[in-house]
Design a protein around this motif. Structure first.
Motif, mmCIF file in Angstrom:
data_model
loop_
_atom_site.group_PDB
_atom_site.id
_atom_site.type_symbol
_atom_site.label_atom_id
_atom_site.label_comp_id
_atom_site.label_asym_id
_atom_site.label_seq_id
_atom_site.Cartn_x
_atom_site.Cartn_y
_atom_site.Cartn_z
ATOM 1 N N VAL A 66 -8.757 0.606 10.019
ATOM 2 C CA VAL A 66 -9.456 1.433 9.041
ATOM 3 C C VAL A 66 -10.536 2.226 9.777
ATOM 4 N N TRP A 67 -10.449 3.536 9.692
ATOM 5 C CA TRP A 67 -11.411 4.429 10.339
ATOM 6 C C TRP A 67 -12.334 4.971 9.263
ATOM 7 N N GLU A 68 -13.557 4.444 9.200
ATOM 8 C CA GLU A 68 -14.549 4.900 8.219
ATOM 9 C C GLU A 68 -15.231 6.163 8.761
ATOM 10 N N ASN A 69 -14.493 7.238 8.694
ATOM 11 C CA ASN A 69 -14.937 8.529 9.219
ATOM 12 C C ASN A 69 -16.018 9.109 8.298
ATOM 13 N N PRO A 70 -17.165 9.519 8.849
ATOM 14 C CA PRO A 70 -18.224 10.086 7.991
ATOM 15 C C PRO A 70 -17.756 11.261 7.149
ATOM 16 N N GLN A 126 -3.492 8.363 8.133
ATOM 17 C CA GLN A 126 -3.304 8.607 6.705
ATOM 18 C C GLN A 126 -4.654 8.578 6.008
ATOM 19 N N ASP A 127 -4.835 9.455 5.024
ATOM 20 C CA ASP A 127 -6.066 9.374 4.239
ATOM 21 C C ASP A 127 -5.847 8.467 3.031
ATOM 22 N N HIS A 128 -6.912 8.225 2.260
ATOM 23 C CA HIS A 128 -6.830 7.264 1.158
ATOM 24 C C HIS A 128 -6.011 7.792 -0.020
ATOM 25 N N LEU A 129 -5.642 9.080 0.021
ATOM 26 C CA LEU A 129 -4.811 9.645 -1.042
ATOM 27 C C LEU A 129 -3.318 9.551 -0.721
ATOM 28 N N GLY A 130 -2.984 9.095 0.474
ATOM 29 C CA GLY A 130 -1.576 8.937 0.845
ATOM 30 C C GLY A 130 -1.045 10.016 1.754
ATOM 31 N N ASN A 131 -1.836 11.055 2.078
ATOM 32 C CA ASN A 131 -1.390 12.090 3.012
ATOM 33 C C ASN A 131 -1.432 11.534 4.431
ATOM 34 N N LYS A 132 -0.438 11.849 5.231
ATOM 35 C CA LYS A 132 -0.388 11.274 6.571
ATOM 36 C C LYS A 132 0.169 12.270 7.578
ATOM 37 N N VAL A 133 -0.112 12.018 8.867
ATOM 38 C CA VAL A 133 0.351 12.883 9.937
ATOM 39 C C VAL A 133 0.602 12.026 11.168
ATOM 40 N N ASP A 134 1.650 12.381 11.931
ATOM 41 C CA ASP A 134 1.951 11.731 13.203
ATOM 42 C C ASP A 134 1.120 12.421 14.282
ATOM 43 N N LEU A 152 0.840 -1.201 0.000
ATOM 44 C CA LEU A 152 0.000 0.000 0.000
ATOM 45 C C LEU A 152 0.869 1.243 0.000
ATOM 46 N N ASN A 153 1.727 1.366 0.980
ATOM 47 C CA ASN A 153 2.697 2.452 1.027
ATOM 48 C C ASN A 153 3.617 2.240 2.218
ATOM 49 N N ASP A 154 4.737 2.901 2.204
ATOM 50 C CA ASP A 154 5.603 2.973 3.363
ATOM 51 C C ASP A 154 5.129 4.132 4.241
ATOM 52 N N VAL A 155 5.202 3.946 5.569
ATOM 53 C CA VAL A 155 4.770 4.993 6.488
ATOM 54 C C VAL A 155 5.926 5.972 6.679
ATOM 55 N N ASP A 174 -16.089 8.486 -0.545
ATOM 56 C CA ASP A 174 -14.937 8.223 -1.398
ATOM 57 C C ASP A 174 -13.721 7.684 -0.670
ATOM 58 N N GLY A 175 -13.610 7.912 0.634
ATOM 59 C CA GLY A 175 -12.358 7.551 1.292
ATOM 60 C C GLY A 175 -12.525 7.214 2.753
ATOM 61 N N VAL A 176 -11.405 6.902 3.364
ATOM 62 C CA VAL A 176 -11.352 6.555 4.787
ATOM 63 C C VAL A 176 -10.031 7.075 5.344
ATOM 64 N N TYR A 177 -9.865 6.938 6.631
ATOM 65 C CA TYR A 177 -8.567 7.128 7.263
ATOM 66 C C TYR A 177 -7.994 5.758 7.638
ATOM 67 N N TYR A 178 -6.673 5.637 7.520
ATOM 68 C CA TYR A 178 -5.966 4.467 8.035
ATOM 69 C C TYR A 178 -5.166 4.914 9.255
ATOM 70 N N VAL A 179 -5.238 4.155 10.315
ATOM 71 C CA VAL A 179 -4.498 4.468 11.533
ATOM 72 C C VAL A 179 -3.423 3.397 11.717
ATOM 73 N N TYR A 180 -2.161 3.833 11.742
ATOM 74 C CA TYR A 180 -1.033 2.919 11.894
ATOM 75 C C TYR A 180 -0.399 3.089 13.268
ATOM 76 N N VAL A 181 0.064 1.979 13.841
ATOM 77 C CA VAL A 181 0.929 2.011 15.019
ATOM 78 C C VAL A 181 2.280 1.422 14.602
#
Length: 775
Positions: A67-71, A100-108, A52-55, A76-83
């Motif tokens: 997988v966080w199916e945030n309303p 991370q969102d489904h477009l690949g943008n992520k934040v710590d 999928l991608n490297d964090v 169109d998308g979801v958030y992914y939560v990584y530990v």
């Protein structure tokens, strides 16, 4: 020889059955499969995996994903939560969380001040999560730190606005355990056994009622200040003392090892209440937290005052206050007075709460071997009620329950079963098929890493788990149950730590814009994404085609692997290696600072340690050992010699091996790296260790851990299993009787000839020709 062609039809309707002997199965049932799916009346190959991608920003291995199916991201998308592990100087110091969102943008989103900046405490198998407030709130828990949450605001689509914080009101309260709450009668005694031994370092005793009582010294008085932090009660005397004033005395009954109170000045009709109160506000850990309606529920609790455990509540669940819409509960204190509805309930005195999942409007709570149901009452003062369902079934680990089609799929302590809300709906899904296979192959050391996925498109539940061959604990196999066709299959996994199901970038979500010109009328154009399938070969080899009853198969049997054939064949077995026993030993490397040197003070004129020393620290089986230069170099060097780090490490190696300086370790050295191999199986850990030059710098050694051997931690030489082979075949009229023979090899055989000669097969007749190829 006459040949008979046997037609086998309907090969996809039964799946794989491993537990039942092949001779007892119909011809259309598979006894072993890998990486196939039974679907639409056929056996189909499963797709493989894609990255999928490297964090970006992570310094260590990923340990959990959700997988966080945030309303706010739907449809169109979801958030992914990584530990992921947080690594500093080659050492895991904690764990951090990324969104991370489904477009690949992520934040710590890891709180910067948590655990002195090291993030969450590190764990491989304690993470779990739940959603709240209609999906706007994501709650995550690791069983060690306080549960944390992200409360998203409606309409927000920016990752930078997501804040991870502690659940409010989670702990920081004082525990007040009510032990006695009664009315004194003519038949009552003034002696009260508290049923536990009070730890006065963390707790004190309060006696209230019609008249409040004051603690006083008994006889014997014990030591320390009565009811104080240093108090140790004296032994309970016989006969019991008589107290006439409003006081109470504290003793320890040696016969029961419990704390006993003698309360004075009690008359008939007096109320008396005894509580054990914590001296300080406690912190609380929980094994699992789940949402239920407008409250949260936590189970498997531990209350601590620093490192001291105040209460271990493994069989207790706690409910929060009710939350107002759009928020999270702000109070969990079961001792709070007033309008608080937070409470705690003991469901089991002997078992651990493992998991909780809602079903049909109720919450079902699974302990190790029981199920309880929690129902909403509609009463604002007592919003929930509990009742037992069964004491015969439970859940093996957290993450061992998955809801599907209004039922629960459960991995229990000794069976995999389905549960529909009452005991009559419990039905085994694995008995006679894959039950024994699963529990025999599940790695008991790492069973907590087991998890379940629901593959909605394929109508499957994936039970992902580490087998005995997974020595480091990653999930390397999935047992897959199709809940429409009631079939099982097996898929290999590529050392998976965790998993979840959700849409991915490029996975079929349509994003293109179509512009249609020159069209008259309504043509009903629809933009539909396509599903991506990655076709891979499992090992890069072309499968060999086998035909006829005298075909030859070449098999490679790896550790902890079985091979089954149910046709008449010539089987060549090539034996390599030995027959064990083989165990896993810990291997530690300690890297000293390269390029370092010091002057040897053999006469100890300036430095008693000879100019330098190393201190190696380990767990309880290792201890702390100092290696001063004067001891390890001895007379091999002269006073004033320049000693390089490589020379010092080599001297430490020899000192360890010659003097058994590190219990049950053998040392080797290569340049500035000291390698310590444990002589006994099982995990052994080193902690912060140093090298110091007298009058100069002190440097931490870089420590790394690997393992040597085949197997799992905890299996000793005596328990290492022997190699065995089982041969079975149905009776063939006029040829041979039924065969069911097991060959068990002796241990400690290293010669291929000796292994060959050790194999004996006792049967009246056999159609399997066994030839052993000596390497």
């Amino acid at each position: 020889m006459a040949e008979e062609v046997i037609s086998v039809v309907d090969i996809a309707s039964k799946g794989v059955v491993i537990d039942t002997p092949p001779v007892a199965l119909a011809q259309n049932i598979f006894t072993d499969v890998k990486n196939v799916r039974f679907k639409d009346g056929a056996v189909r190959k499963m797709p493989g995996e894609l990255l999928l991608n490297d964090v970006t920003g992570a310094t260590g291995q990923a340990k959990y994903i959700a997988v966080w199916e945030n309303p706010n991201k739907q449809p169109d998308g979801v958030y992914y939560v990584y530990v992921t592990d947080k690594v500093s100087s080659g050492v895991v110091v904690g764990q951090q969380i990324f969104v991370q969102d489904h477009l690949g943008n992520k934040v710590d989103v890891t709180p910067s001040s948590l655990n002195s900046g090291n993030g969450f405490q590190a764990t491989d198998d304690g993470w779990q999560h739940t959603l709240f407030s209609g999906g706007f709130t994501f709650i995550i828990n690791n069983g060690l730190d306080k549960p944390h949450y992200i409360l998203d605001t409606p309409g927000n689509t920016s990752l930078s606005n997501l804040v991870l914080a502690e659940l409010p009101g989670w702990d920081s309260y004082n525990v007040s355990q009510v032990i006695v709450d009664d009315v004194f009668t003519a038949s009552s005694t003034s002696v009260f056994d508290l049923g536990q031994k009070v730890n006065f370092v963390s707790n004190y005793i309060t006696v209230t009622g019609t008249s409040n009582k004051t603690a006083q010294a008994g006889s014997p008085a014990g030591t320390g200040t009565v009811n104080g932090v240093n108090f140790v009660p004296g032994s309970f005397p016989s006969p019991a003392p008589t107290i006439t004033s409003n006081n109470f005395q504290i003793y320890t009954d040696p016969a029961t090892n419990t704390t006993v109170l003698v309360i004075g000045n009690l008359t008939v009709g007096d109320s008396v209440k005894v509580t054990i109160d914590s001296r300080n506000a406690v912190t609380v850990q929980c094994g699992v937290v789940e949402s239920f309606g407008n409250l949260l529920v936590a189970g498997d609790l531990t209350e601590k005052d620093g490192n001291n455990v105040i209460r271990r509540l493994s069989g207790v669940v706690r409910t929060s206050d009710l939350a107002v819409p759009g928020s999270v509960p702000n109070n969990w204190n079961p001792f709070a007075a007033g309008v608080s509805t937070a409470d705690e309930f003991t469901l089991s005195e002997t078992n651990v709460i493992q998991d909780m999942k809602s079903l049909q409007g109720n919450m079902y709570i699974y302990s190790t071997d029981s199920i309880h149901v929690m129902r909403l009452t509609g009463n604002i003062k007592a919003p929930v009620a509990f009742s037992p369902v069964t004491d015969e079934y439970g859940c093996l680990v957290t993450g061992g329950v998955k809801e599907y089609d209004g039922r629960h799929f459960v991995v229990g302590s000794n069976d995999i079963y389905v549960f529909g809300g009452n005991p009559t709906t419990i039905q085994s899904l694995a008995k006679g098929r894959i039950k024994e296979y699963f529990y025999d192959n599940l790695n008991p050391t790492h069973e907590g890493r087991l998890f379940i996925l629901q593959n909605h498109p394929e109508q499957e539940l994936w039970l992902c788990y580490p087998t005995l061959a997974s020595t480091s604990g990653e999930c390397n196999e999935a047992l897959i149950w199709n809940y429409r066709d009631n079939t099982w299959t097996i898929r290999e996994l590529n050392d998976v730590m965790a998993g979840d199901v959700g849409p991915i970038k490029g996975g079929g979500i349509p994003k293109a814009t179509l512009t249609v010109t020159g069209d008259s009328g309504n043509a009903g154009y629809t933009n539909v994404g396509t599903r991506e399938v990655q076709v891979v070969t499992i090992n890069g080899d072309t499968p060999k085609v086998t035909g006829g009853t005298e075909a030859i198969k070449t098999i490679t049997v790896s550790p902890f692997t079985s091979f089954t054939t149910d046709v008449q064949e010539v089987v060549d077995i090539s034996v390599t290696g030995d027959t064990g026993p083989n165990v896993v030993n810990s291997v530690e490397t300690l890297e000293f600072p390269s390029g370092t040197s010091f002057t040897y003070d053999y006469t100890q004129t300036n430095y008693l340690d000879g100019g330098a020393s190393a201190i190696i620290n380990g767990d309880a089986s290792i201890g702390s050992v100092s290696f001063p230069a004067i001891s390890v170099l001895g007379t091999d060097y002269s006073d004033g010699d320049t000693i390089t780090i490589d020379q010092f490490v080599a001297a430490v190696r020899d000192y360890i091996n010659d003097n058994l300086a590190l219990s049950d370790f053998t040392a080797t050295a290569a340049a500035n790296v000291l390698t310590l191999t444990s002589d006994v199986p099982g995990p052994r850990a080193f902690s912060t260790s140093t090298f110091s030059i007298s009058g100069g710098a002190t440097t931490n050694l870089v420590i790394a851990n690997t393992t040597a051997g085949v197997g799992v931690y905890g299996i000793s030489t005596n328990l290492s299993p022997a190699i065995s082979m089982n041969f079975s075949a149905p009776a063939v009229a006029g040829v041979h009787a039924a065969i069911n023979e097991t060959i068990t090899l002796d241990k400690n055989l290293t010669s291929q000839t000796a292994i060959r000669d050790n194999i004996t097969l006792f049967a009246d007749s056999i159609v399997i020709i066994l030839s052993l190829i000596a390497a």
